[in-house]
Design a protein around this motif. Structure first.
Motif, PDB file in Angstrom:
ATOM      1  N   SER A   8       0.818  -1.217   0.000  1.00 20.12           N
ATOM      2  CA  SER A   8       0.000   0.000   0.000  1.00 20.12           C
ATOM      3  C   SER A   8       0.854   1.271   0.000  1.00 20.12           C
ATOM      4  CB  SER A   8      -0.898   0.008   1.232  1.00 20.12           C
ATOM      5  OG  SER A   8      -0.090   0.193   2.380  1.00 20.12           O
ATOM      6  N   PRO A   9       0.326   2.370  -0.576  1.00 23.71           N
ATOM      7  CA  PRO A   9       1.064   3.647  -0.594  1.00 23.71           C
ATOM      8  C   PRO A   9       1.517   4.061   0.806  1.00 23.71           C
ATOM      9  CG  PRO A   9      -0.867   3.813  -1.993  1.00 23.71           C
ATOM     10  CD  PRO A   9      -0.943   2.468  -1.326  1.00 23.71           C
ATOM     11  N   GLY A  25      13.912   6.009   6.737  1.00 19.98           N
ATOM     12  CA  GLY A  25      15.278   5.570   6.433  1.00 19.98           C
ATOM     13  C   GLY A  25      15.352   4.162   5.867  1.00 19.98           C
ATOM     14  N   GLY A  26      14.208   3.588   5.542  1.00 21.15           N
ATOM     15  CA  GLY A  26      14.193   2.281   4.872  1.00 21.15           C
ATOM     16  C   GLY A  26      14.146   2.488   3.375  1.00 21.15           C
ATOM     17  N   ILE A  27      13.519   1.552   2.681  1.00 21.18           N
ATOM     18  CA  ILE A  27      13.496   1.658   1.215  1.00 21.18           C
ATOM     19  C   ILE A  27      12.210   1.051   0.671  1.00 21.18           C
ATOM     20  CG2 ILE A  27      14.687  -0.528   0.803  1.00 21.18           C
ATOM     21  CD1 ILE A  27      16.161   0.691  -1.519  1.00 21.18           C
ATOM     22  N   THR A  28      11.743   1.617  -0.447  1.00 21.93           N
ATOM     23  CA  THR A  28      10.699   0.972  -1.241  1.00 21.93           C
ATOM     24  C   THR A  28      11.352   0.669  -2.573  1.00 21.93           C
ATOM     25  OG1 THR A  28       8.959   2.213  -0.168  1.00 21.93           O
ATOM     26  CG2 THR A  28       8.429   1.270  -2.308  1.00 21.93           C
ATOM     27  N   SER A  29      11.294  -0.584  -2.995  1.00 23.18           N
ATOM     28  CA  SER A  29      12.057  -0.951  -4.197  1.00 23.18           C
ATOM     29  C   SER A  29      11.565  -2.265  -4.789  1.00 23.18           C
ATOM     30  CB  SER A  29      13.537  -1.100  -3.835  1.00 23.18           C
ATOM     31  OG  SER A  29      13.707  -2.251  -3.042  1.00 23.18           O
ATOM     32  N   GLY A  82      -0.220  -1.677  -7.418  1.00 23.40           N
ATOM     33  CA  GLY A  82       0.465  -1.053  -6.284  1.00 23.40           C
ATOM     34  C   GLY A  82       1.606  -0.155  -6.756  1.00 23.40           C
ATOM     35  N   ILE A  83       2.129  -0.467  -7.930  1.00 25.06           N
ATOM     36  CA  ILE A  83       3.268   0.277  -8.494  1.00 25.06           C
ATOM     37  C   ILE A  83       2.864   1.701  -8.911  1.00 25.06           C
ATOM     38  CG2 ILE A  83       2.988  -0.344 -10.939  1.00 25.06           C
ATOM     39  CD1 ILE A  83       5.956  -0.991 -11.025  1.00 25.06           C
ATOM     40  N   PHE A  84       1.556   1.940  -9.081  1.00 23.45           N
ATOM     41  CA  PHE A  84       1.103   3.254  -9.563  1.00 23.45           C
ATOM     42  C   PHE A  84       1.518   4.380  -8.610  1.00 23.45           C
ATOM     43  CE2 PHE A  84      -2.533   2.314 -12.759  1.00 23.45           C
ATOM     44  CZ  PHE A  84      -1.758   1.334 -13.351  1.00 23.45           C
ATOM     45  N   HIS A  85       1.635   4.072  -7.332  1.00 25.04           N
ATOM     46  CA  HIS A  85       1.990   5.098  -6.355  1.00 25.04           C
ATOM     47  C   HIS A  85       3.352   5.709  -6.694  1.00 25.04           C
ATOM     48  CE1 HIS A  85       2.063   7.257  -2.647  1.00 25.04           C
ATOM     49  NE2 HIS A  85       3.092   6.595  -2.175  1.00 25.04           N
ATOM     50  N   TRP A 104      -1.764 -11.432  -1.863  1.00 22.58           N
ATOM     51  CA  TRP A 104      -0.778 -11.655  -0.791  1.00 22.58           C
ATOM     52  C   TRP A 104      -0.079 -10.348  -0.413  1.00 22.58           C
ATOM     53  CZ3 TRP A 104      -0.383 -15.835  -4.654  1.00 22.58           C
ATOM     54  CH2 TRP A 104      -1.048 -16.990  -4.234  1.00 22.58           C
ATOM     55  N   MET A 105       0.228  -9.535  -1.414  1.00 23.00           N
ATOM     56  CA  MET A 105       0.814  -8.219  -1.111  1.00 23.00           C
ATOM     57  C   MET A 105      -0.189  -7.387  -0.301  1.00 23.00           C
ATOM     58  SD  MET A 105       3.897  -7.624  -2.317  1.00 23.00           S
ATOM     59  CE  MET A 105       5.076  -8.372  -3.435  1.00 23.00           C
ATOM     60  N   ALA A 106      -1.476  -7.560  -0.631  1.00 21.95           N
ATOM     61  CA  ALA A 106      -2.529  -6.783   0.039  1.00 21.95           C
ATOM     62  C   ALA A 106      -2.707  -7.195   1.508  1.00 21.95           C
ATOM     63  CB  ALA A 106      -3.841  -6.949  -0.716  1.00 21.95           C
TER      64      ALA A 106
END
Ligand code: 13P
Ligand code: SF4
Length: 312
Positions: free
Chosen positions: A23-24, A34-38, A236-239, A270-272
């Motif tokens: 989720s966004p 200080g983490g990452i979204t990737s 989910g990638i749209f964010h 599952w991501m949800a």
């Protein structure tokens, strides 16, 4: 809740690592703390290089396992241990070992979307962003390849590398649903649209793509761009795409058509399963820890490190 999570992450020297499909709210929280979204490759690399004591993975089980394999000394937590992946589930170790034994002359290349046991059995682990270049490299060395588990990504790599590959019959339940006929109709409605496709999609969908690439490649394709983009991957990638683009119009590739049960099913169940409530409980109580047999870790490290060194 967000404030409490931020405090707990700091207090416990923990870092949140999120995938582009969650989720966004979780994606932003990872970046703000200080983490990452990737993509899955960078998630693994980030966890390995981080000095945190605890890595909290917002994604699916194999991502948590990869983080643990690369950082066995750290505590790795996931938000829900039932959040898995159809590719991982569709490649059980017993059947896969038999397949490997029957083809023992081949180099075993597996996609990151697999269990720790499968990775331990492999010679190489690859991600969607690295699969083609790794296989091209192996072909140059004269190696024949056994590929698992995604048959669509495998077919894409095989046709674009001309390597001698045999493929395991697995698929992603999200990408498998994209329909080429409906996509053609959508393109007729938006003739100027650029079609971006993740290579876990079926061959007929890939053939319509202007760009085939990993989640990172799809995001890079809209960076500073405006215009219309039809996107065949988890929505989910749209964010992130909206954040980096110049007000681009993003449209989900259609999943409707013969035997479809929805207009667009472009979101992984599952991501949800990842959400802020579960994140708070996970970090507060240090639950949902990933534990892997040390012997499996040592073997799996070998095949993942090959990828990390290759993509350095
Ligand atoms: P990436 O490796 O591109 O992040 O993709 C992971 C995934 O699960 C795609 O469905
Ligand atoms: Fe697995 Fe597909 Fe979900 Fe990615 S989107 S985690 S490949 S089921």
């Amino acid at each position: 809740m967000i404030e409490e999570i931020k405090q707990l992450l700091k207090q416990k020297n923990a870092v949140l690592v999120a995938h582009y499909y969650v989720s966004p709210e979780l994606q932003d929280l990872a970046e703000e703390t200080g983490g990452i979204t990737s993509d899955s490759l960078e998630m693994a690399r980030f966890g390995k290089n981080s000095s945190a004591d605890i890595i909290v993975v917002a994604g699916v089980k194999f991502m948590g396992e990869t983080a643990k394999i690369l950082s066995p000394e750290k505590k790795v937590l996931v938000l829900d241990k039932n959040a898995t992946c159809s590719l991982d589930e569709g490649c059980p170790i017993d059947e896969f070992s038999k397949f490997c034994d029957e083809n023992s002359n081949r180099t075993i290349v597996v996609y990151a979307n697999t269990s720790a046991e499968i990775k331990a059995k492999a010679d190489w682990v690859v991600t969607s962003g690295s699969a083609l270049s790794v296989v091209k490299h192996l072909k140059q060395q004269g190696e024949k390849i056994l590929w698992a588990p995604d048959k669509h990504l495998g077919y894409y790599v095989k046709t674009n590398s001309n390597a001698d590959m045999i493929l395991w019959d697995g698929h992603c339940v999200v990408h498998e649903k994209f329909k080429a006929d409906s996509l053609k109709q959508l393109k007729q409605k938006h003739p100027s649209a650029t079609i971006l496709v993740h290579p876990e999609s079926p061959k007929a969908v890939i053939e319509l793509a202007d760009l085939v690439g990993s989640t990172t490649a799809i995001i890079d394709a809209v960076r500073n761009k405006s215009g219309i983009f039809i996107v065949a991957t988890d929505n989910g990638i749209f964010h992130q795409m909206q954040k980096v683009s110049n007000n681009a119009t993003l449209i989900e590739a259609p999943s409707r058509g013969y035997a479809a049960d929805c207009e667009s099913c472009a979101h992984c169940d599952w991501m949800a399963m990842n959400n802020t409530e579960k994140l708070l409980l996970t970090i507060k109580n240090e639950i949902n820890e990933i534990n892997i047999d040390p012997k499996i870790i040592t073997k799996a490290q070998h095949s993942i490190n090959r990828l990390l060194n290759f993509t350095k």
